[in-house]
Scaffold this active site. Sequence first.
Site, PDB file in Angstrom:
ATOM      1  N   ASP A   1     -23.370  25.241 -49.282  1.00 16.65           N
ATOM      2  CA  ASP A   1     -24.812  25.170 -49.658  1.00 16.65           C
ATOM      3  C   ASP A   1     -24.704  23.987 -50.719  1.00 16.65           C
ATOM      4  OD1 ASP A   1     -26.080  26.886 -48.096  1.00 16.65           O
ATOM      5  OD2 ASP A   1     -25.984  28.570 -49.536  1.00 16.65           O
ATOM      6  N   VAL A   2     -24.020  23.869 -51.795  1.00 19.08           N
ATOM      7  CA  VAL A   2     -23.993  22.913 -52.747  1.00 19.08           C
ATOM      8  C   VAL A   2     -23.979  21.603 -52.337  1.00 19.08           C
ATOM      9  CG1 VAL A   2     -23.045  22.206 -54.950  1.00 19.08           C
ATOM     10  CG2 VAL A   2     -23.431  24.530 -54.606  1.00 19.08           C
TER      11      VAL A   2
END
Length: 384
Positions: free
Chosen positions: A162-163
């Site tokens: 996600d990051v």
Amino acid sequence: MSETRPAPLTGLKVIEISAFVAAPLGGMTLAQLGADVIRIDPIGGNIDANRWPISDDGTSIYWASLNKGKRSVTLDLKSEDGQKIATDLIAEAGTLITNLPARGWLSYDNLVEHREDLVMLRLGGWHDGSPAVDYTVNAASGFPIITGDDERPINNALPAWDVAAGLYIANGIMAAELDRRSSGKGQEITLALSDVMLATVGNLGYIAEVQATGKTRGPLGNGLYGAYGQSFECSDGRQIMVAVISNKHWRGLGQATGLSEKLEMIGPMLDVDLKTEGGRFEAREAIDAVVRPWFAAHTAAEATASLAEAGVLVGGFQTFEELVNSDPRCSVENPLLTEIDQPGVGRVLAPRVPLQFDGTPVADAVRAPQLGGDTDAVLKDLLC
């Protein structure tokens, strides 16, 4: 003294219709670089509006942390009127980020009819359209199998994909904006969370390693693959991490511990070259056995000081509480961090974007909006 220019993305307007981590992080990154990012949510909030962690009064610290510097609009997105207003806002801004299903009124084909040079970035799960989240993508990556010290898979608590996807989103929007400024044309950009994982696995050599050698890695605990690195427990029960990735570090390890002569005996005994990373990796268990008693006889502070003075890479393990309450690197002493008053949360440290620009400085962190708090102002500003 040179004149300071506005933040790099000043003038860029972005609409974000999203939830969870990746897309909000991408939008926040753009906002912290100077873009005017307007997040549109359903009335009452999207499915992440109350996600943990939460403050004592129930405010989502998670939501506030991922939406700093944006403006917030809430609309009835199930109604034709709400969809029309959202469409008009997207057309006015010219740039859209979403991780919602892009169909119907939210499809690129529909929206581009309202803004010919629209830039739209759409994040999905798997490249074939199947749904996914960070932890299901990570399960397929291979990393949980080599994390820890046995064959039981361990999913990382850090939502790494996600990051990384959030940063790809910001990068993709900036690339498309540069292209639009030169070509006058917009485009649809698609990004699959699974492809972020696969790109990373490939870029780090894991795919090619299997194909070239037919081998796969096993779990190493806190060991460092292909070089020497290990965690050690010190006399005060604290754990520290040591990384030796150069000959200078290797010499420093012997100097700091006073064990240079014993360490040098390992090479001939095991027939490995300790002047190479590979040799030290092959001899890791023997190196562990020689140096571990030294760590057990010194406190973490003593060991860290000696190793750092000798030029060895070393870091202590600490909890989030210790990081926040005791580490000066996580304080206003670090220009990255600003104290903000976040409604419903209180006075907290907040990071700005971790890039430092000499000529186009970015602003300190600012609070996240209250859900829907900018609806009237945005509609008046952009649509009237």
